[in-house]
Design an enzyme around this catalytic site. Structure first.
Site, PDB file in Angstrom:
ATOM      1  NE  ARG A  91      66.009  59.262   4.498  1.00  0.00           N
ATOM      2  CZ  ARG A  91      66.665  58.220   4.991  1.00  0.00           C
ATOM      3  NH1 ARG A  91      67.112  57.257   4.212  1.00  0.00           N
ATOM      4  NH2 ARG A  91      66.888  58.113   6.280  1.00  0.00           N
ATOM      5  CB  ALA A 118      72.715  56.269   1.076  1.00  0.00           C
ATOM      6  CD  GLU A 124      73.321  54.770   4.371  1.00  0.00           C
ATOM      7  OE1 GLU A 124      74.444  55.140   4.001  1.00  0.00           O
ATOM      8  OE2 GLU A 124      72.568  54.099   3.658  1.00  0.00           O
ATOM      9  CG  ASP A 134      79.970  57.877  18.957  1.00  0.00           C
ATOM     10  OD1 ASP A 134      79.706  59.101  18.940  1.00  0.00           O
ATOM     11  OD2 ASP A 134      79.746  57.136  19.930  1.00  0.00           O
ATOM     12  N   GLY A 142      81.413  54.468  -1.547  1.00  0.00           N
ATOM     13  CA  GLY A 142      80.945  55.502  -2.484  1.00  0.00           C
ATOM     14  C   GLY A 142      79.432  55.545  -2.544  1.00  0.00           C
ATOM     15  CD1 TRP A 152      72.122  44.476  11.699  1.00  0.00           C
ATOM     16  CD2 TRP A 152      69.980  44.942  12.126  1.00  0.00           C
ATOM     17  NE1 TRP A 152      71.876  44.104  12.996  1.00  0.00           N
ATOM     18  CE2 TRP A 152      70.562  44.387  13.279  1.00  0.00           C
ATOM     19  CE3 TRP A 152      68.627  45.314  12.163  1.00  0.00           C
ATOM     20  CZ2 TRP A 152      69.838  44.179  14.448  1.00  0.00           C
ATOM     21  CZ3 TRP A 152      67.907  45.113  13.319  1.00  0.00           C
ATOM     22  CH2 TRP A 152      68.517  44.551  14.447  1.00  0.00           C
TER      23      TRP A 152
HETATM   24  C1  LIG Z   1      66.917  49.636  10.461  1.00  0.00           C
HETATM   25  C2  LIG Z   1      68.264  49.394   9.889  1.00  0.00           C
HETATM   26  C3  LIG Z   1      68.426  49.259   8.532  1.00  0.00           C
HETATM   27  C4  LIG Z   1      69.684  48.996   7.980  1.00  0.00           C
HETATM   28  N1  LIG Z   1      69.806  48.821   6.625  1.00  0.00           N
HETATM   29  C5  LIG Z   1      71.017  48.428   6.113  1.00  0.00           C
HETATM   30  C6  LIG Z   1      71.161  48.096   4.731  1.00  0.00           C
HETATM   31  O1  LIG Z   1      70.210  48.241   3.955  1.00  0.00           O
HETATM   32  N2  LIG Z   1      72.346  47.631   4.273  1.00  0.00           N
HETATM   33  C7  LIG Z   1      73.414  47.466   5.099  1.00  0.00           C
HETATM   34  O2  LIG Z   1      74.457  47.021   4.643  1.00  0.00           O
HETATM   35  N3  LIG Z   1      73.323  47.772   6.424  1.00  0.00           N
HETATM   36  C8  LIG Z   1      72.151  48.239   6.955  1.00  0.00           C
HETATM   37  N4  LIG Z   1      72.045  48.527   8.296  1.00  0.00           N
HETATM   38  C9  LIG Z   1      73.185  48.283   9.162  1.00  0.00           C
HETATM   39  C10 LIG Z   1      73.875  49.527   9.682  1.00  0.00           C
HETATM   40  O3  LIG Z   1      74.584  50.153   8.663  1.00  0.00           O
HETATM   41  C11 LIG Z   1      74.773  49.108  10.859  1.00  0.00           C
HETATM   42  O4  LIG Z   1      73.914  48.762  11.922  1.00  0.00           O
HETATM   43  C12 LIG Z   1      75.728  50.206  11.276  1.00  0.00           C
HETATM   44  O5  LIG Z   1      76.742  50.379  10.323  1.00  0.00           O
HETATM   45  C13 LIG Z   1      76.369  49.916  12.655  1.00  0.00           C
HETATM   46  O6  LIG Z   1      76.916  48.645  12.690  1.00  0.00           O
HETATM   47  P1  LIG Z   1      76.599  47.644  13.910  1.00  0.00           P
HETATM   48  O7  LIG Z   1      75.133  47.581  14.073  1.00  0.00           O
HETATM   49  O8  LIG Z   1      77.326  46.408  13.645  1.00  0.00           O
HETATM   50  O9  LIG Z   1      77.182  48.388  15.174  1.00  0.00           O
HETATM   51  P2  LIG Z   1      78.700  48.337  15.695  1.00  0.00           P
HETATM   52  O10 LIG Z   1      79.633  48.578  14.573  1.00  0.00           O
HETATM   53  O11 LIG Z   1      78.902  47.111  16.510  1.00  0.00           O
HETATM   54  O12 LIG Z   1      78.708  49.622  16.625  1.00  0.00           O
HETATM   55  C14 LIG Z   1      78.170  49.612  17.970  1.00  0.00           C
HETATM   56  C15 LIG Z   1      78.571  50.893  18.668  1.00  0.00           C
HETATM   57  O13 LIG Z   1      80.010  50.971  18.709  1.00  0.00           O
HETATM   58  C16 LIG Z   1      80.460  52.188  18.177  1.00  0.00           C
HETATM   59  N5  LIG Z   1      81.754  51.979  17.519  1.00  0.00           N
HETATM   60  C17 LIG Z   1      82.027  51.089  16.543  1.00  0.00           C
HETATM   61  N6  LIG Z   1      83.328  51.191  16.206  1.00  0.00           N
HETATM   62  C18 LIG Z   1      83.870  52.162  16.977  1.00  0.00           C
HETATM   63  C19 LIG Z   1      85.178  52.739  17.090  1.00  0.00           C
HETATM   64  N7  LIG Z   1      86.186  52.354  16.313  1.00  0.00           N
HETATM   65  N8  LIG Z   1      85.375  53.704  18.029  1.00  0.00           N
HETATM   66  C20 LIG Z   1      84.364  54.129  18.802  1.00  0.00           C
HETATM   67  N9  LIG Z   1      83.105  53.632  18.730  1.00  0.00           N
HETATM   68  C21 LIG Z   1      82.861  52.654  17.825  1.00  0.00           C
HETATM   69  C22 LIG Z   1      79.371  52.613  17.227  1.00  0.00           C
HETATM   70  O14 LIG Z   1      79.391  54.027  17.048  1.00  0.00           O
HETATM   71  C23 LIG Z   1      78.112  52.150  17.956  1.00  0.00           C
HETATM   72  O15 LIG Z   1      77.757  53.102  18.924  1.00  0.00           O
HETATM   73  C24 LIG Z   1      70.804  48.861   8.843  1.00  0.00           C
HETATM   74  C25 LIG Z   1      70.619  49.057  10.217  1.00  0.00           C
HETATM   75  C26 LIG Z   1      69.383  49.322  10.746  1.00  0.00           C
HETATM   76  C27 LIG Z   1      69.225  49.523  12.208  1.00  0.00           C
END
Ligand SMILES: Cc1cc2nc3c(=O)[nH]c(=O)nc-3n(C[C@H](O)[C@H](O)[C@H](O)COP(=O)(O)OP(=O)(O)OC[C@H]3O[C@@H](n4cnc5c(N)ncnc54)[C@H](O)[C@@H]3O)c2cc1C
Ligand SMILES: Cc1cc2nc3c(=O)[nH]c(=O)nc-3n(C[C@H](O)[C@H](O)[C@H](O)COP(=O)(O)OP(=O)(O)OC[C@H]3O[C@@H](n4cnc5c(N)ncnc54)[C@H](O)[C@@H]3O)c2cc1C
Lengths: 250, 389
Positions: B95, B247, B368, B372, B242, B167
């Protein structure tokens, strides 16, 4: 070229039919349906024939209105129109009644080549294809696993127990399709959208008097319970003995 | 494997049009016959079955809501949702592949691209002749993409892009990347072809989740693209957001699919598995689990359907998508964990689907917009107060 695939809606193969209270029909409650396996091959071959030789594909069924579901699938795959010879009681029709109704409609459709499944997986008659061809006075090639068609003639391979037989024939013809003839395609999403604009016509089926009537339906006898003759290599002599003297298969 | 009989407790089948059901059934059949026999193998090997790309394209699953003149199938959003549901019933990685191509690559080109960009890329992407990826997340900025460090500087009629993305689904296998970068005018999107000097997309290995999907880093070192590669109609962070709304909409349906797959497998298992002399399904504890799961799945189905109808009526909001994505992925993960447990030791084997779905959904609940972050989005919608920072 007017190409027709004759197809039948049958209970799904994994369904265990239950006999209705009257003792001579199948209890239809809760039964799910599908297109008979070999009929999918017929539809695929009809569409391939159109793609190669041009023309129009009609899918034709003798059956209930609900069969429009299966016919829509055929339209999504590339058939042009669909006709239901509406018959709520289609499950009980004998081969003759079915063939007469189909043959009449095939003449109206001005069909030149007709594809059917080798056999319908519900009643296992394998009779309707040959019957229709006989009524129309056309060539009939059954159990086809390979086919080359031209505008007026064809060459087909049929698999028999003793080998492969290649036959030549002229059109019009009824061809019944066997496993291996083709690999049916999936309906694609554009085809599904395009099928919305195609028609499924329902035509009343005229009852044919003097057809077979089912007098009684009985389930197959229950299988005898199995028996473990022993375990491991030590059990081999006992197993051979049982196969030879009890089951008498060796 | 026994025939797949997805739960439909509230007879929602009636709520779909004939063509919506046909789309769903066609995708379901393809997943059953073609994808599932290889799902375990690819998950274990950590590979995406690229050999399926032509088939996925032939079925019309890449960007199916795109108008037909650009190579799409012109489907409505409910039908697209059902496609996502059925694909994720196979595997979240499958998916994801289709979501990225359709919602994160074809959508921005359609919505923010020039007519030349649309004419060039959409037919290639719809037919699977080109694969795309979406580069927003960076090593230090995931939930807060507004902090991105990747920059694009205008030099003459060209843009020079520098930065790192992390990622990124499909990065390594992509022909074109939609890269979001900071410019003097704000965030802008750029189409970066894989052979541009300075661009590379090494694969990220050692994942235990979404293993049947390629995840990559994007490295951009003085990558030059012409101004014609900029998405002219996408301005500011709301442009990539957007895309994410599109997605996430699909993911809300995808969650239902993964949950249905686990539920169906565990139910069959529990009816056949004899423990303490009777079927496991006949004990009260499993029955409570099945009752809870059936309820959760049904609610998720209703949410997805309502959201889809709203989207087709042009009325849905990002806050509604947040609620559906958050709920449906959370219940899917919960269902997957419960089903995993119901299978006992078999539940940890890849011969069954539940463990694979459970591992995958750990990614889906994070990407996506994490669970939280959507909590905060719903909180903001309800209270009118933002609590992100
Ligand atoms: C398999 C996989 C595929 C992906 N594919 C894509 C892709 O194609 N394109 C792309 O751009 N990205 C992609 N991503 C990235 C994904 O969108 C990010 O991992 C996601 O947005 C979370 O960001 P982070 O990993 O930096 O976590 P962080 O932002 O560091 O978050 C870590 C934790 O902190 C919490 N948190 C963060 N901010 C706050 C707040 N203000 N208050 C309370 N809690 C908070 C979060 O909920 C989470 O629990 C992918 C990720 C994975 C795992
Ligand atoms: C990695 C691994 C290593 C292992 N190593 C060993 C080992 O070294 N030696 C060894 O002997 N075994 C070992 N095991 C087996 C392990 O102890 C069993 O898997 C465990 O006892 C559960 O049994 P089961 O898998 O048959 O599940 P089942 O007994 O079929 O249970 C399936 C589900 O039904 C539930 N259930 C069962 N009975 C009832 C009931 N009456 N009422 C309500 N719910 C019920 C269970 O809680 C579970 O959710 C190992 C298992 C794993 C996964």
């Amino acid at each position: 070229m007017n190409i027709v695939a004759c197809v039948k809606r049958v209970p799904v193969t994994e369904a265990t039919p239950k006999i209705a209270a009257d003792g001579k029909s199948v209890d239809a409650s809760g039964v799910e349906y599908m297109l008979s396996f070999y009929d999918d091959l017929a539809i695929e071959e009809a569409i391939r024939t159109k793609e190669k030789l041009g023309g129009e594909v009609t899918v034709l069924t003798l059956g209930p209105s609900e069969a429009s579901k299966e016919l829509r699938d055929a339209l999504a795959k590339g058939a042009d129109k669909a006709v239901i010879l509406k018959d709520a009681n289609f499950g009980a029709r004998d081969a003759r009644a079915t063939a007469k109704a189909l043959a009449k409609k095939l003449q109206e459709l001005n069909a030149r080549v007709v594809f059917m499944g080798r056999v319908a997986t519900d009643r296992d008659n394998a009779a309707v294809g040959a019957y229709v061809a006989t009524l129309l006075g056309w060539s009939c090639v059954t159990d086809v696993v390979k086919l080359e068609l031209a505008a007026d003639t064809g060459k087909a391979c049929r698999e028999t127990e003793d080998g492969v037989e290649t036959v030549e024939f002229s059109l019009p013809a009824v061809i019944t399709c066997d496993k291996g003839l083709n690999e049916p395609r999936y309906s694609n999403l554009k085809g599904i959208m395009a099928a919305k604009k195609k028609s499924v016509d329902e035509v009343a089926f005229e009852d044919v008097a003097n057809q077979q009537a089912v007098a009684k339906l009985e389930p197959p006898p229950a299988r005898k319970e199995g028996r473990v003759v022993g375990q491991g290599a030590a059990a081999v002599p006992a197993l051979i003995d049982a196969l030879r003297n009890e089951a008498k298969v060796l | 494997m026994s025939t797949y009989r997805p739960l439909d407790y509230m007879m929602l089948d009636d709520q779909f049009s004939e063509d919506e059901r046909m789309v769903r059934d066609a995708v379901r059949q393809w997943v059953t016959e073609r994808y599932l026999p290889l799902a375990m193998e690819h998950f274990e090997a950590g590979t995406f079955p690229m050999e399926f790309v032509p088939e996925i394209a032939e079925l019309g699953m890449f960007g199916p809501t795109t108008p037909t003149e650009y190579g799409g199938a012109g489907l409505n959003n409910v039908a697209y949702g059902l496609i996502c549901q059925e694909l994720e019933r196979g595997d979240s990685g499958l998916r994801s592949f289709v979501s990225v191509q359709g919602s994160l690559v074809m959508y921005p080109i359609y919505a923010y691209g020039s007519e030349e960009q649309r004419r060039k890329w959409l037919p290639l992407l719809a037919s699977g002749k080109a694969i795309g990826c979406f580069g927003l997340t960076e090593p230090d900025f995931g939930s807060n993409p507004g902090g991105m460090l990747t920059t694009a500087k205008k030099v003459g009629n060209e843009w020079v892009i520098n930065g790192r993305k992390m990622w990124i689904t499909n990065g390594t296998v992509s022909d074109v990347a939609v890269v979001w970068a900071r410019t003097e005018q704000g965030v802008r999107g750029f189409l970066v072809e894989k052979d541009r000097p300075g661009f590379s997309a090494p694969e990220q290995k050692h994942k235990f989740s979404l293993r049947a999907s390629v995840t990559s880093e994007l490295v951009l070192e003085d990558v030059k693209v012409p101004d014609a590669n900029r998405l002219p109609k996408g301005e500011g962070l709301k442009a990539p957001l957007g895309c994410l709304t599109q997605a996430r909409y699909g993911i809300a349906w995808g969650g239902v699919g993964a949950a249905l797959a686990c539920f169906d497998e565990a139910l069959n298992y529990a009816k056949q598995r004899i423990v303490f002399d009777k079927p496991l399904a006949g004990f009260q504890i499993p029955q409570k689990k099945f009752a809870d799961m059936a309820t959760q799945i049904t609610l998720a189905q209703l949410l997805a359907l309502r959201l889809g109808r709203l989207k087709d009526e042009g009325k849905f909001t990002p806050a509604q998508v947040s609620l559906a994505k958050r709920n449906n992925v959370a219940i899917a993960l919960d269902v997957a964990r419960t089903c995993r447990d119901l299978l006992g030791a078999n539940g940890i084997s890849l011969e069954y689907q539940v463990g694979r779905h459970m591992c995958n959904l750990e990614s889906v609940i994070t990407y996506e917009g994490t669970h939280d972050i959507h909590t905060l989005a719903i909180g903001q919608e309800v209270t009118g107060l933002a609590a992100f920072r």
